[in-house]
Design a protein around this motif. Structure first.
Motif, PDB file in Angstrom:
ATOM      1  N   THR A  70       3.731  -1.930   2.577  1.00  0.00           N
ATOM      2  CA  THR A  70       5.162  -1.926   2.223  1.00  0.00           C
ATOM      3  C   THR A  70       6.080  -1.677   3.418  1.00  0.00           C
ATOM      4  O   THR A  70       7.295  -1.698   3.257  1.00  0.00           O
ATOM      5  N   ALA A  75       3.740  -5.624   6.924  1.00  0.00           N
ATOM      6  CA  ALA A  75       3.860  -6.809   6.071  1.00  0.00           C
ATOM      7  C   ALA A  75       4.050  -8.058   6.923  1.00  0.00           C
ATOM      8  O   ALA A  75       3.462  -9.111   6.653  1.00  0.00           O
ATOM      9  N   GLU A  79       1.493 -11.143   7.084  1.00  0.00           N
ATOM     10  CA  GLU A  79       1.920 -12.480   6.672  1.00  0.00           C
ATOM     11  C   GLU A  79       1.535 -13.523   7.716  1.00  0.00           C
ATOM     12  O   GLU A  79       1.009 -14.593   7.386  1.00  0.00           O
ATOM     13  N   ALA A 259      21.793   6.744   7.090  1.00  0.00           N
ATOM     14  CA  ALA A 259      22.267   7.083   5.747  1.00  0.00           C
ATOM     15  C   ALA A 259      22.475   8.584   5.618  1.00  0.00           C
ATOM     16  O   ALA A 259      23.494   9.034   5.079  1.00  0.00           O
TER      17      ALA A 259
ATOM     18  N   ARG B  68       5.608 -14.147  -0.954  1.00  0.00           N
ATOM     19  CA  ARG B  68       5.820 -13.666   0.412  1.00  0.00           C
ATOM     20  C   ARG B  68       5.591 -12.176   0.460  1.00  0.00           C
ATOM     21  O   ARG B  68       6.389 -11.402  -0.078  1.00  0.00           O
ATOM     22  N   ILE B  69       4.580 -11.783   1.151  1.00  0.00           N
ATOM     23  CA  ILE B  69       4.230 -10.365   1.216  1.00  0.00           C
ATOM     24  C   ILE B  69       5.299  -9.559   1.951  1.00  0.00           C
ATOM     25  O   ILE B  69       5.375  -8.337   1.822  1.00  0.00           O
ATOM     26  N   THR B  70       6.144 -10.228   2.704  1.00  0.00           N
ATOM     27  CA  THR B  70       7.194  -9.511   3.433  1.00  0.00           C
ATOM     28  C   THR B  70       8.393  -9.143   2.560  1.00  0.00           C
ATOM     29  O   THR B  70       9.309  -8.484   3.042  1.00  0.00           O
ATOM     30  N   ALA B  75       5.391  -6.761  -1.764  1.00  0.00           N
ATOM     31  CA  ALA B  75       4.629  -5.760  -1.009  1.00  0.00           C
ATOM     32  C   ALA B  75       4.363  -4.536  -1.880  1.00  0.00           C
ATOM     33  O   ALA B  75       3.265  -3.971  -1.873  1.00  0.00           O
ATOM     34  N   THR B  76       5.353  -4.160  -2.642  1.00  0.00           N
ATOM     35  CA  THR B  76       5.211  -2.970  -3.475  1.00  0.00           C
ATOM     36  C   THR B  76       4.210  -3.205  -4.601  1.00  0.00           C
ATOM     37  O   THR B  76       3.376  -2.340  -4.911  1.00  0.00           O
ATOM     38  N   VAL B 226      17.507 -11.770   2.656  1.00  0.00           N
ATOM     39  CA  VAL B 226      18.741 -11.298   3.290  1.00  0.00           C
ATOM     40  C   VAL B 226      19.523 -12.488   3.846  1.00  0.00           C
ATOM     41  O   VAL B 226      20.730 -12.627   3.621  1.00  0.00           O
ATOM     42  N   MET B 255      22.027  -7.387  -0.209  1.00  0.00           N
ATOM     43  CA  MET B 255      22.261  -6.760   1.087  1.00  0.00           C
ATOM     44  C   MET B 255      22.724  -7.783   2.117  1.00  0.00           C
ATOM     45  O   MET B 255      23.605  -7.498   2.936  1.00  0.00           O
ATOM     46  N   GLY B 256      22.158  -8.962   2.060  1.00  0.00           N
ATOM     47  CA  GLY B 256      22.627 -10.030   2.943  1.00  0.00           C
ATOM     48  C   GLY B 256      24.076 -10.368   2.641  1.00  0.00           C
ATOM     49  O   GLY B 256      24.875 -10.635   3.550  1.00  0.00           O
ATOM     50  N   ALA B 259      26.489  -7.685   4.050  1.00  0.00           N
ATOM     51  CA  ALA B 259      26.681  -7.825   5.490  1.00  0.00           C
ATOM     52  C   ALA B 259      27.608  -9.001   5.801  1.00  0.00           C
ATOM     53  O   ALA B 259      28.504  -8.897   6.635  1.00  0.00           O
ATOM     54  N   ASP B 281      13.756  -0.259  -1.326  1.00  0.00           N
ATOM     55  CA  ASP B 281      13.675   0.948  -0.493  1.00  0.00           C
ATOM     56  C   ASP B 281      14.972   1.263   0.245  1.00  0.00           C
ATOM     57  O   ASP B 281      15.296   2.417   0.484  1.00  0.00           O
ATOM     58  N   LEU B 282      15.652   0.209   0.680  1.00  0.00           N
ATOM     59  CA  LEU B 282      16.826   0.411   1.518  1.00  0.00           C
ATOM     60  C   LEU B 282      18.138   0.324   0.756  1.00  0.00           C
ATOM     61  O   LEU B 282      19.209   0.423   1.344  1.00  0.00           O
ATOM     62  N   GLY B 284      19.425   2.450  -1.147  1.00  0.00           N
ATOM     63  CA  GLY B 284      20.131   3.714  -0.967  1.00  0.00           C
ATOM     64  C   GLY B 284      20.813   3.793   0.381  1.00  0.00           C
ATOM     65  O   GLY B 284      21.923   4.310   0.501  1.00  0.00           O
ATOM     66  N   VAL B 285      20.174   3.274   1.394  1.00  0.00           N
ATOM     67  CA  VAL B 285      20.728   3.335   2.746  1.00  0.00           C
ATOM     68  C   VAL B 285      22.045   2.576   2.853  1.00  0.00           C
ATOM     69  O   VAL B 285      22.981   3.029   3.507  1.00  0.00           O
TER      70      VAL B 285
END
Lengths: 339, 339
Positions: A70, A75, A79, A259, B68-70, B75-76, B226, B255-256, B259, B281-282, B284-285
């Motif tokens: 993760t 990752a 890939e 953050a 896509r594992i990325t 991934a999770t 993104v 998120m993309g 930005a 994961d991000l 929150g950031v």
DNA sequence: CTGAAAGCGCTTACAG
DNA sequence: CTGAAAGCGCTTACAG
């Protein structure tokens, strides 16, 4: 499901010839080969992997070991490697250690990999002294990615972690910072995982070269995750006056730090600059300045390095490759405020 | 390396008994079993997987297929599934399609999985009409994760995508928004990949329920990344007056988008609110409001579902599970500015 | 509870 | 260039 003798019968040849023709061995006449291919196609024949492996002694599989799939770096490496392995006709067995010491032991010490794979790719897998014997005892080609691991006799694909950390720290120094914190892994870690040790060292080197004494108060440990970065900043603030800049050992830490800083009422970069290492997919989104490392390239290269001894029968290769990094400036770093 | 007859000789029993004792079959006396275990330990014996597989007809391996594992969700899911499979003693073969139609075909149509695995886990793998026959023709237990795929007779672990999208859109409506854009996958996609179709539908439903006509000008396609989110916002802005809020079909798009909005001089949420689906994961950031879905839980459950028919000999299970989602409000959504 | 024997489905010397 | 035969190292009825 048809077996090899069904194909042999239909093509009017022996099973040995079917085997040879289907695997593209050169010692088969064109006429015979095409008859075999046709028969195989007609029957929808697929060789049983287990039988081929048992008879041939090759599994056409590789083990790829990562700490946590993760995380961005792993990752991305996986890939790229997956693509290379599947293109070469190899299966990829994924082992995600998940930070569990038990898993690591099980994988490395119980011969779990024995006769299961033809090669091993260890990505940032921490190794203790007796792990090396286990791993080398497998008598398989191997490669390590990231300097976290180094197995004698195995090629290693990585970046120069010390230099990358130096670059990051020098960028902050160049902006005028002197109180530069460092967030990274546990320095007393017994595992031979050197990534965070190297990155801490780069931080020290850059500071000393600029005539700044590294301050233990500004040196904080953290998991290599967003949450780890958050906790590290909390610790940093608890210790007293915040630094004017933070060098985080990876982008996930850096983003967690950003953050947490904001949550504590500090602005990035006005109050505190933050720089990481990686160039995570989302670094651009949060405007994180970072030292970019080529993750996919490392995965690709590692796979290619591993495939060479498998597909050709050259001797073992030992070409360690150190890939370049590149400072990527975004909005999270700026000169410190004048007092 | 020692073979089974070495162990048999040392323990003074037949190879059949060694095999039975080591696999824990009940038809072995305790005395014999311990003698065998001791002999095996003494020799460092490990059964050859290829030989066991050939003789036993079981591979103790599963295939896990992801786009896509990325990407965060995949991934999770894989991390959670890997843990479950390895705990059960199963190998995990990872297949990363990488968006390549060719890879998808190769995997599904060339019997690449034949006799290679005992079960298949398809995560958000798009399937065409004739893919179903190939996949079902494998005659293996299977499970799908995420509504992107649905194979008749296979259990499916997922969330209610329509409802999740409705929740997200209703949150924006509740804040007072009317011009709510939607960014998601290609609606004309021929692949039976329904995630983005369902999420678009949820958006429409919520709008209509609030008496708002969905505006095609505010409906933009994007890759689930993104970069895709960034491009979609560019397209949205090119089309004219920006919306006051955006519902993105996943957090990476969101998120993309955030930005790109900022880069275009628009503030989030002051000028434009943004909501996603996932709870990356991000998230929150970057302060992203989102509809959280339990990714690890889906991976765990899918693995458990797959392991049931493998480890017990119950018949095929068909328990589709729909997991709950939860609105998670952060800083990227706010009421629209008064004009 | 245990063993002898057949069999899983291929590949690989060996011989021609 | 091709085939007969042995062998890879286990597991599984079958018999006792």
């Amino acid at each position: 499901m048809p077996r090899i003798d069904d194909v042999a019968r239909l093509a009017g040849v022996s099973t040995a010839t079917v085997s040879r023709a289907l695997r593209g061995l050169p010692t088969v006449s064109e006429a015979t080969r095409s008859r075999v291919l046709e028969a195989a196609a007609q029957l929808g024949y697929i060789a049983s992997p287990s039988a081929s492996r048992l008879a041939g002694g090759k599994t056409r599989s590789v083990a790829v070991v990562v700490p946590r799939i993760t995380r961005w770096f792993f990752a991305t490496v996986v890939e790229a490697a997956e693509d290379a392995f599947h293109q070469a006709g190899y299966d990829l067995l994924l082992y995600n250690l998940g930070g569990s010491e038990h898993e690591r032991q099980r994988l490395l010490h119980t011969s779990a990999l024995y006769k299961r794979v033809d090669a091993v790719m260890l990505v940032a897998t921490p190794l203790l002294a007796d792990d090396f014997a286990s791993v080398t005892g497998l008598k398989l080609p191997g490669v390590t990615v990231s300097s976290g691991t180094r197995v004698p006799g195995w090629p290693s694909i990585r970046i120069d972690d010390v230099a990358a950390a130096r670059t990051a720290t020098e960028h902050l120094i160049g902006l005028g910072h002197r109180r530069i914190a460092h967030i990274s892994g546990d320095p007393s870690d017994e595992l031979a995982f050197t990534t965070h040790i190297d990155r801490r060292q780069g931080w020290c080197q850059a500071l000393l070269a600029a005539g700044i004494e590294p301050d233990a108060q500004l040196d904080v440990e953290a998991e290599f995750t967003v949450a780890g970065g958050g906790r590290a900043v909390a610790e940093l603030l608890r210790r007293g006056a915040p630094p004017t800049a933070i060098f985080a050992a990876c982008d996930e830490i850096a983003m967690g730090a950003m953050a947490a800083l904001r949550q504590a009422g500090l602005r990035v970069p006005a109050d505190v600059s933050v720089i990481g290492i990686d160039d995570h997919d989302l670094a651009g989104v949060v405007g994180l300045t970072t030292v970019a490392q080529p993750a996919a390239e490392q995965g690709r290269l590692a796979a290619a390095t591993l495939l060479r001894p498998l597909t050709q029968d050259h001797g073992p290769v030992d070409d360690t490759v150190i890939l370049p990094t590149r400072l990527t400036v975004r909005e999270s770093t700026a000169p410190p405020r004048a007092h």
